[in-house]
Motif scaffolding. Structure first.
Motif, PDB file in Angstrom:
ATOM      1  N   LEU A 130      55.051  95.100  49.652  1.00  0.00           N
ATOM      2  CA  LEU A 130      54.279  96.063  48.889  1.00  0.00           C
ATOM      3  C   LEU A 130      52.958  96.349  49.587  1.00  0.00           C
ATOM      4  O   LEU A 130      52.695  95.842  50.681  1.00  0.00           O
ATOM      5  N   SER A 131      52.110  97.143  48.949  1.00  0.00           N
ATOM      6  CA  SER A 131      50.813  97.491  49.537  1.00  0.00           C
ATOM      7  C   SER A 131      49.984  96.237  49.763  1.00  0.00           C
ATOM      8  O   SER A 131      49.991  95.317  48.950  1.00  0.00           O
ATOM      9  N   GLN A 132      49.269  96.220  50.870  1.00  0.00           N
ATOM     10  CA  GLN A 132      48.406  95.091  51.177  1.00  0.00           C
ATOM     11  C   GLN A 132      47.147  95.156  50.319  1.00  0.00           C
ATOM     12  O   GLN A 132      46.647  96.230  49.995  1.00  0.00           O
ATOM     13  N   PHE A 133      46.638  94.013  49.917  1.00  0.00           N
ATOM     14  CA  PHE A 133      45.405  93.939  49.146  1.00  0.00           C
ATOM     15  C   PHE A 133      44.641  92.706  49.599  1.00  0.00           C
ATOM     16  O   PHE A 133      45.197  91.785  50.168  1.00  0.00           O
ATOM     17  N   ASN A 134      43.344  92.735  49.361  1.00  0.00           N
ATOM     18  CA  ASN A 134      42.469  91.631  49.782  1.00  0.00           C
ATOM     19  C   ASN A 134      42.571  91.355  51.280  1.00  0.00           C
ATOM     20  O   ASN A 134      42.495  90.226  51.733  1.00  0.00           O
ATOM     21  N   VAL A 135      42.822  92.425  52.030  1.00  0.00           N
ATOM     22  CA  VAL A 135      42.951  92.261  53.486  1.00  0.00           C
ATOM     23  C   VAL A 135      41.577  92.441  54.119  1.00  0.00           C
ATOM     24  O   VAL A 135      40.917  93.456  53.892  1.00  0.00           O
ATOM     25  N   PRO A 136      41.098  91.485  54.917  1.00  0.00           N
ATOM     26  CA  PRO A 136      39.777  91.639  55.550  1.00  0.00           C
ATOM     27  C   PRO A 136      39.807  92.778  56.555  1.00  0.00           C
ATOM     28  O   PRO A 136      40.856  93.078  57.148  1.00  0.00           O
ATOM     29  N   PRO A 137      38.676  93.458  56.751  1.00  0.00           N
ATOM     30  CA  PRO A 137      38.643  94.568  57.707  1.00  0.00           C
ATOM     31  C   PRO A 137      38.904  94.090  59.131  1.00  0.00           C
ATOM     32  O   PRO A 137      38.574  92.964  59.496  1.00  0.00           O
ATOM     33  N   ALA A 138      39.516  94.961  59.887  1.00  0.00           N
ATOM     34  CA  ALA A 138      39.834  94.622  61.274  1.00  0.00           C
ATOM     35  C   ALA A 138      38.558  94.439  62.091  1.00  0.00           C
ATOM     36  O   ALA A 138      37.573  95.165  61.894  1.00  0.00           O
ATOM     37  N   GLY A 139      38.543  93.463  62.974  1.00  0.00           N
ATOM     38  CA  GLY A 139      37.386  93.212  63.816  1.00  0.00           C
ATOM     39  C   GLY A 139      37.378  94.097  65.054  1.00  0.00           C
ATOM     40  O   GLY A 139      38.305  94.886  65.287  1.00  0.00           O
ATOM     41  N   ALA A 140      36.333  93.949  65.820  1.00  0.00           N
ATOM     42  CA  ALA A 140      36.223  94.733  67.046  1.00  0.00           C
ATOM     43  C   ALA A 140      37.247  94.249  68.075  1.00  0.00           C
ATOM     44  O   ALA A 140      37.649  93.081  68.079  1.00  0.00           O
ATOM     45  N   PRO A 141      37.712  95.150  68.935  1.00  0.00           N
ATOM     46  CA  PRO A 141      38.692  94.763  69.962  1.00  0.00           C
ATOM     47  C   PRO A 141      38.137  93.682  70.883  1.00  0.00           C
ATOM     48  O   PRO A 141      36.931  93.631  71.158  1.00  0.00           O
ATOM     49  N   ALA A 142      39.014  92.809  71.363  1.00  0.00           N
ATOM     50  CA  ALA A 142      38.601  91.747  72.285  1.00  0.00           C
ATOM     51  C   ALA A 142      38.013  92.352  73.553  1.00  0.00           C
ATOM     52  O   ALA A 142      38.556  93.311  74.109  1.00  0.00           O
ATOM     53  N   GLY A 143      36.886  91.801  73.983  1.00  0.00           N
ATOM     54  CA  GLY A 143      36.234  92.282  75.200  1.00  0.00           C
ATOM     55  C   GLY A 143      35.208  93.361  74.960  1.00  0.00           C
ATOM     56  O   GLY A 143      34.443  93.701  75.865  1.00  0.00           O
ATOM     57  N   SER A 144      35.153  93.917  73.750  1.00  0.00           N
ATOM     58  CA  SER A 144      34.178  94.975  73.458  1.00  0.00           C
ATOM     59  C   SER A 144      32.814  94.346  73.186  1.00  0.00           C
ATOM     60  O   SER A 144      32.712  93.145  72.881  1.00  0.00           O
ATOM     61  N   PRO A 145      31.736  95.150  73.264  1.00  0.00           N
ATOM     62  CA  PRO A 145      30.391  94.599  73.038  1.00  0.00           C
ATOM     63  C   PRO A 145      30.215  93.965  71.652  1.00  0.00           C
ATOM     64  O   PRO A 145      29.399  93.060  71.491  1.00  0.00           O
ATOM     65  N   SER A 146      30.969  94.444  70.677  1.00  0.00           N
ATOM     66  CA  SER A 146      30.813  93.936  69.310  1.00  0.00           C
ATOM     67  C   SER A 146      31.771  92.794  68.988  1.00  0.00           C
ATOM     68  O   SER A 146      31.802  92.294  67.854  1.00  0.00           O
ATOM     69  N   TYR A 147      32.541  92.369  69.983  1.00  0.00           N
ATOM     70  CA  TYR A 147      33.577  91.368  69.701  1.00  0.00           C
ATOM     71  C   TYR A 147      32.996  90.051  69.195  1.00  0.00           C
ATOM     72  O   TYR A 147      33.543  89.405  68.310  1.00  0.00           O
TER      73      TYR A 147
ATOM     74  N   GLY B 211      48.356  78.045  33.599  1.00  0.00           N
ATOM     75  CA  GLY B 211      49.693  78.458  33.991  1.00  0.00           C
ATOM     76  C   GLY B 211      49.724  78.915  35.436  1.00  0.00           C
ATOM     77  O   GLY B 211      48.793  78.662  36.204  1.00  0.00           O
ATOM     78  N   LYS B 212      50.795  79.602  35.784  1.00  0.00           N
ATOM     79  CA  LYS B 212      50.981  80.101  37.157  1.00  0.00           C
ATOM     80  C   LYS B 212      50.964  81.629  37.138  1.00  0.00           C
ATOM     81  O   LYS B 212      51.617  82.254  36.303  1.00  0.00           O
ATOM     82  N   ALA B 213      50.195  82.218  38.053  1.00  0.00           N
ATOM     83  CA  ALA B 213      50.124  83.670  38.149  1.00  0.00           C
ATOM     84  C   ALA B 213      49.955  84.071  39.601  1.00  0.00           C
ATOM     85  O   ALA B 213      49.315  83.358  40.382  1.00  0.00           O
ATOM     86  N   LEU B 214      50.539  85.188  39.981  1.00  0.00           N
ATOM     87  CA  LEU B 214      50.395  85.678  41.344  1.00  0.00           C
ATOM     88  C   LEU B 214      50.433  87.189  41.398  1.00  0.00           C
ATOM     89  O   LEU B 214      50.953  87.839  40.492  1.00  0.00           O
ATOM     90  N   GLN B 215      49.845  87.731  42.447  1.00  0.00           N
ATOM     91  CA  GLN B 215      49.880  89.154  42.735  1.00  0.00           C
ATOM     92  C   GLN B 215      51.000  89.389  43.742  1.00  0.00           C
ATOM     93  O   GLN B 215      50.978  88.854  44.848  1.00  0.00           O
ATOM     94  N   ALA B 216      51.989  90.165  43.337  1.00  0.00           N
ATOM     95  CA  ALA B 216      53.177  90.348  44.172  1.00  0.00           C
ATOM     96  C   ALA B 216      52.823  91.022  45.498  1.00  0.00           C
ATOM     97  O   ALA B 216      52.131  92.040  45.527  1.00  0.00           O
ATOM     98  N   ARG B 217      53.293  90.434  46.583  1.00  0.00           N
ATOM     99  CA  ARG B 217      53.160  91.033  47.915  1.00  0.00           C
ATOM    100  C   ARG B 217      54.523  91.426  48.465  1.00  0.00           C
ATOM    101  O   ARG B 217      54.665  92.439  49.148  1.00  0.00           O
ATOM    102  N   ILE B 218      55.526  90.622  48.118  1.00  0.00           N
ATOM    103  CA  ILE B 218      56.921  90.907  48.489  1.00  0.00           C
ATOM    104  C   ILE B 218      57.766  90.715  47.237  1.00  0.00           C
ATOM    105  O   ILE B 218      57.599  89.736  46.504  1.00  0.00           O
ATOM    106  N   ILE B 219      58.696  91.638  46.988  1.00  0.00           N
ATOM    107  CA  ILE B 219      59.503  91.557  45.773  1.00  0.00           C
ATOM    108  C   ILE B 219      60.884  92.162  46.010  1.00  0.00           C
ATOM    109  O   ILE B 219      61.047  93.050  46.835  1.00  0.00           O
TER     110      ILE B 219
END
Length: 254
Positions: free
Chosen positions: A232-249, A214-222
């Motif tokens: 709604l609350s964000q889920f399965n969001v990847p962690p933010a990366g390092a800022p552009a230009g930084s040593p860890s970018y 069947g069809k199933a989804l996790q609501a993000r907008i309702i």
């Protein structure tokens, strides 16, 4: 004379113990000569039972009904059944891997499990299909695994046919009249400006899956209308990366 009597009594006692021991052993010994405990019975051959646990589920309440549809998760696996009388059957997705080939919509089933006090809800531990075959739950965590969902959002709209509940008795989603299953976090449901109830029209977008279950989804907008949808609350969001230009970018985690 007395010594002979004591000797005869001793011989009789030893003989009785020996005979009783042999009788007990012969009663406990099957035809193949191997001694076994009385509980050691092949569960598969007895009553078509496929046992996975040592627990006795026969003491649990029984619910009988006809399967209206599967209740798939947003990740594409099976987390429950919906009966034609509106009873929601929940089980772990590991058990769902067996259930989806064991029972199908339109078939009669017998469920043993824990019933909610006042809600049409059962956590299943044992299922008997219309052929009389039986399976048991051996990993009773009635929830689905938080596997990340990728791909574009699914957008649906329709009228609520059934409200779904979790083990705590909180609303956790709905089923639309077309069979689409929508999951909504309990914390997000409390933020809605309308009540999720049967007959309510809703518009929903979110990550999900469409397959043979069947069809199933996790609501993000309702929202009640397409123009009043809220995020709604964000889920399965990847962690933010390092800022552009930084040593860890340019660092890529291994």
């Amino acid at each position: 004379m007395k010594n002979n009597q004591w000797k005869l009594a001793g011989c009789f006692l030893v003989s009785s113990v020996f005979v009783n021991a042999n009788l007990s052993e012969s009663q406990a010994r099957p035809e193949n000569g191997n001694i076994h405990h009385i509980r050691e019975v092949d569960p598969v051959q007895k009553n078509n039972r496929v046992a996975k646990t040592v627990l006795d589920f026969s003491v649990l309440p029984v619910v009988k009904g006809n399967v209206a549809q599967y209740l798939p998760t947003p990740y594409g696996n099976l987390g429950g059944l919906l009966l034609t009388d509106g009873t929601q059957i929940m089980f772990s997705t590991m058990f769902g891997e067996i259930v989806k080939s064991f029972v199908h919509p339109g078939q009669d089933v017998v469920i043993r499990g824990l019933k909610a006090y006042s809600l049409p809800f059962v956590q299943a531990f044992e299922i008997i299909n219309q052929r009389g075959e039986q399976i048991e739950e051996d990993s009773p965590e009635a929830n689905f695994s938080p596997v990340p969902i990728t791909g574009p959002d699914l957008s649906v709209n329709g009228t609520i046919k059934q409200v779904l509940y979790n083990l705590q008795g909180d609303k956790m989603g709905v089923v639309l009249k077309d069979g689409t299953v929508i999951y909504i976090r309990s914390s997000d449901i409390k933020k809605l400006d309308f009540i999720l109830s049967v007959g309510q029209k809703i518009y929903v977008s979110g990550m999900g899956n469409v397959n043979s279950l069947g069809k199933a989804l996790q609501a993000r907008i309702i929202g009640k209308t397409e123009n009043t949808m809220v995020e709604l609350s964000q889920f399965n969001v990847p962690p933010a990366g390092a800022p552009a230009g930084s040593p860890s970018y340019d660092y890529i985690p291994q």
